[in-house]
Write an enzyme that holds these catalytic residues in place. Sequence first.
Site, PDB file in Angstrom:
ATOM      1  N   ASN A 482     -48.013 -51.633  36.775  1.00 15.03           N
ATOM      2  CA  ASN A 482     -47.606 -50.396  36.121  1.00 15.03           C
ATOM      3  C   ASN A 482     -46.334 -50.648  35.322  1.00 15.03           C
ATOM      4  OD1 ASN A 482     -46.791 -47.875  35.387  1.00 15.03           O
ATOM      5  ND2 ASN A 482     -47.477 -46.909  37.279  1.00 15.03           N
ATOM      6  N   ASP A 483     -46.520 -50.875  34.038  1.00 11.90           N
ATOM      7  CA  ASP A 483     -45.393 -51.157  33.144  1.00 11.90           C
ATOM      8  C   ASP A 483     -44.325 -50.077  33.191  1.00 11.90           C
ATOM      9  OD1 ASP A 483     -45.914 -53.578  31.950  1.00 11.90           O
ATOM     10  OD2 ASP A 483     -47.215 -52.731  30.420  1.00 11.90           O
ATOM     11  N   CYS A 484     -44.686 -48.922  33.714  1.00  9.56           N
ATOM     12  CA  CYS A 484     -43.785 -47.767  33.654  1.00  9.56           C
ATOM     13  C   CYS A 484     -43.044 -47.510  34.964  1.00  9.56           C
ATOM     14  CB  CYS A 484     -44.560 -46.521  33.266  1.00  9.56           C
ATOM     15  SG  CYS A 484     -45.351 -46.717  31.677  1.00  9.56           S
ATOM     16  N   GLN A 499     -38.654 -51.220  29.600  1.00 11.54           N
ATOM     17  CA  GLN A 499     -39.134 -52.524  30.075  1.00 11.54           C
ATOM     18  C   GLN A 499     -38.085 -53.620  29.960  1.00 11.54           C
ATOM     19  OE1 GLN A 499     -41.464 -50.439  28.345  1.00 11.54           O
ATOM     20  NE2 GLN A 499     -42.202 -50.017  30.406  1.00 11.54           N
TER      21      GLN A 499
END
Length: 810
Positions: A482-484, A499
Amino acid sequence: MNYGSFDDNSREYVINTPKTPLPWINYLGNKDFFSLVSNTCGGYSFYKDAKLLRLTRYRYNACPMDTNGKYFYIKDGDTVWNPGWQPTKTDLDSYECRHGMGYSRFNSSKNGVSASLLTFVPMSDTCEIHKLSLTNESGSDKEITLFSYVEFCLWNAMDDMTNFQRNLSTGEVEVIGSAIYHKTEYRERRNHYALWYVNTDIESFDTSRDDFLGVYNGPDCPDAVKNGHCTGSVASGWYPVGCHEVKVSLKPGETKTCIFILGYCENPDDDKWEEKGVINKTPAKKLIEKFSTEEGVDKAFNELKDYWATLLSRFHVDSENPHVNRMVNIWNQYQCMVTFNMSRSASYYESGIGRGMGFRDSCQDLLGFVHLIPDRARERIIDIASTQFKDGSAYHQYQPLTKKGNSDIGSGFNDDPLWLIAGTSAYIRETGDTSILDENVPYDNDWSVATTLFEHLTRSFNYTVTHKGPHGLPLIGRADWNDCLNLNCFSEHPGESFQTFGPSEGPVAESIFIGGMFVKYGKEYADLCALCGKTDEQKRAEDEVATMEKAILSHGWDGEWFIRAYDANGNKVGSNECEEGKIYIEPQGFCVLSGVGKETGEAEKALRSVEKYLDSKYGIMILQPAYTKYHVELGEISSYPPGYKENAGIFCHNNPWVSIAETVLGHGNRAFEIYKKTCPSYLEEISDIHRTEPYVYSQMVAGKDAKFFGQGKNSWLTGTAAWTFTDISQYILGVYPTLKGLSIDPCIPSDFGDFKIHREYRNASYDIEVHTNGSEKGVKKLIVNGQEISGSTVIPYDENVKEYKVTVEM
Ligand code: BGC
C-alpha cells in the site's frame, strides 16, 4: 444499463454508442510501438516509453473529455462527421466500435455514406495502421473531402507540456507528396522522426495547427475542414500537425479505401541525412512499401489475429459459466498482456510521464503473463533485477526506455525485494528453466558488481531478515504494497510527496503484510534452494519463515483478525484498539493465503471478519471504518475522502488475495462470490454506476462510505489483472504450476458444474476434464493418460510426454 455487448466468437467488445459513461479504450501494440485508442478515436501513440518517445499529443484533464486522437473528417456537402463521432460530435445514423485483441474497428454511417475504420499496430513494425473504407450507400453520386488530423508531440511528453519557451521554436517538418515527416530535434541529438502518410494522392496538406484549426478553434471545428481545403502550411516552430486533404468521389454502391500510416522511424547516428537538412527516409519508405496496399495491411492484420488466437489457446476453459469463459479465455488474459507491456505507465488515468515501470508492479504482472510468453517474462525478470541495489532493496520504479532506476522516487518500499522472488518463482514453476538463476545480473545496472540471479533472490530474502522491528516483524520503510500507508512520513505541508518525504527507514514501524508475504515467498525461495541442491540455505530459509510465522501469530494477531502494522510510535494500525481503520484487508488476504494460522484457527477467523466488516455488494473494501480525518502518522491513506482509493475504497487488486485465501481453506462458494463481485463481465449491466469498461478490471471501485459507491476508476493498468487471473486459473479452477509439474486441485462453488480446461505447459498440452460432483474442494481421483495418480494432485512433468489427458473426480 448496457452500452454494448460481448462478441465472444470474435473476441471483441462491441460498443453501440459513443456516449459511454467514460472513454472506453483499447490498447494497440505488442512490443515497441503502442497506442491507446478510445471508442471515439481519442488516444495517443508512443515508441517504447510514453514519457520519452511520444509521437502524438494527448491532453489529460481535457474538457470536453478525450478530445485528441487520430481523426478523420468526412465532409459530405455541408455535413462534416467522424467515424468515431468525436471531435465534431455530429449525430450519426449508425455507430459501432469493436475493441478486439490489439485492434479497434469503427463502423458508422451518415447521410448514405458508411465508414469502416480498422486501426491496429502490426506485429513487427513500428507503426500504426488506419484502414478507412468509405461506401456510398445512397442512390446518387457523392463528392467527399476527407481530412486526416494528428497532432505531433515533441517527443518528451513532460517537456512538451511545460517547456514552452523552448519548444514553441523547435518544431520542424518535411512534406513529400502524401508523406508528412515530423522531425523536431532531429537536427541535433535525435535520430528518429515520425511519419504520417496516406496511400493516395492528396489535394493539399497542413502541418501547422494554427493554419489547419485556426488559432481559436479546437479539433471539433477546424477552419480547413469548414473551408473545404487545407492551406499547404509548413510548420516552423509552434504546433506541428499532420493533415491530409483527399478527394473521394463515390458512385452509388462504390467503396474506396485509404490507408494511413503513423510510423516511428530511426536511423543510425552516422546515416541521418539524405542531403544537408533532408532526413534519410529509408525506414519510412520501408513502412510505406509494406503497408500502402490492402494486401499488405490485410496480411499484417491476419498475423495479428493469428498471434492472439495462438496465445490465448495456451489456457482455455470450457465451463457452464459464460462470464468465467469470456474473462478467462479472452479479456483477463488480454489485460494481463497489457499490464505486462505498460506496467502502470500509460492509460487514461496514468499520464505516461509519472511512473514508468514499477518494481513490485511488474513482478506481479508476471504472475498473469508468464504462461503466455515465457521468453519475454525471462527478459523482464533480468531487467527488473538489474535495477536492484546490492543490499537487496530496489528502485521502486524504472524507465522502460533506459531501463534505469528512477532516482526521483528512489527505494525504501520494503515489500519490493520479495516480489522479485514471486516473479522468478512463477517463471520457473511455469517453464522449469532453472538456468535463469545462473544468469549474471548487475545491481543498479553496474556490471562490475554483478552476481547470479540466484544471489539477487538471496539478497531479496535477506533484506527482510535484516530489516525487522521491535516485534521481529518486517520494517515497512516508506510503504509496503500500500503505497499510501506511510508510517515514517509525517508530512504536514501540501505538495510534499508522501512517498519520499521523511526518513525512509524508520526503525520502529512494522508491516504484518510484509510478514505474510515473507512466509509465502520465503517458502517459494526455500523450494528454489531445494531444487538447486542448496540444502543448507533451504533449511535457513525455512527456519526464518517459521520465525516469522511465530512473530505474526504472537504480535500480529488482534483476536479476530490480523493487525495491519505498527506505526513509528509502536501503536497498532488496523486493530480493534484503533478508532478508525480497525481492520485492513491486506494482512488477512496475504497471511491466510500463505497458510499463517491455518492449523490454529486464526486464518478462518480472519476471513470471517473480512466477510463481516469489509465486504460490500461491489467487493471487499480495503479497510473499515474509513478514516474521517487526516492522520499525520499514517500518511497518504487518510488524505483521501472516505471510500476512495486506499481510504476504504474497494481496491480490486487485493480482492483476489482473499478469494485465494478462501480456496486455501477450501471454501469454493465464498472464493467465487468474491471473484464475481469485481468481475467486469458481471458488472456490465451496472455500467451506469460502474462507469469504466465492462471488459477489464479497474484499480479501484468506490467503497460504501463514498458518495459514488460502486464507481470504478483507473481501469486497465492494475495488478488486479494478474492476480485475478492467478486466482481464477490456479486456485478456483485449480490448475497450478509447481516446480515438479502441474497440480490440479479446483476449489469451486458447489453449483459450478463440470468443466474442461486446455492448458499448454512446458512444451506439452494438457486436456483436463473435471467432474465436480457438487463438491467445493477435494480431488478424489486423478487419472492421467489412463493411470491413476494417488496421494498427490501433481502430475509429474515428463519431457517425453507431449500430451496429457487428465480426468479429475472431485
Ligand atoms: C500501485 C501499486 C500499489 C497500489 C496500492 C498502485 O497504484 O501501482 O504498486 O501496490 O497502488 O497502493
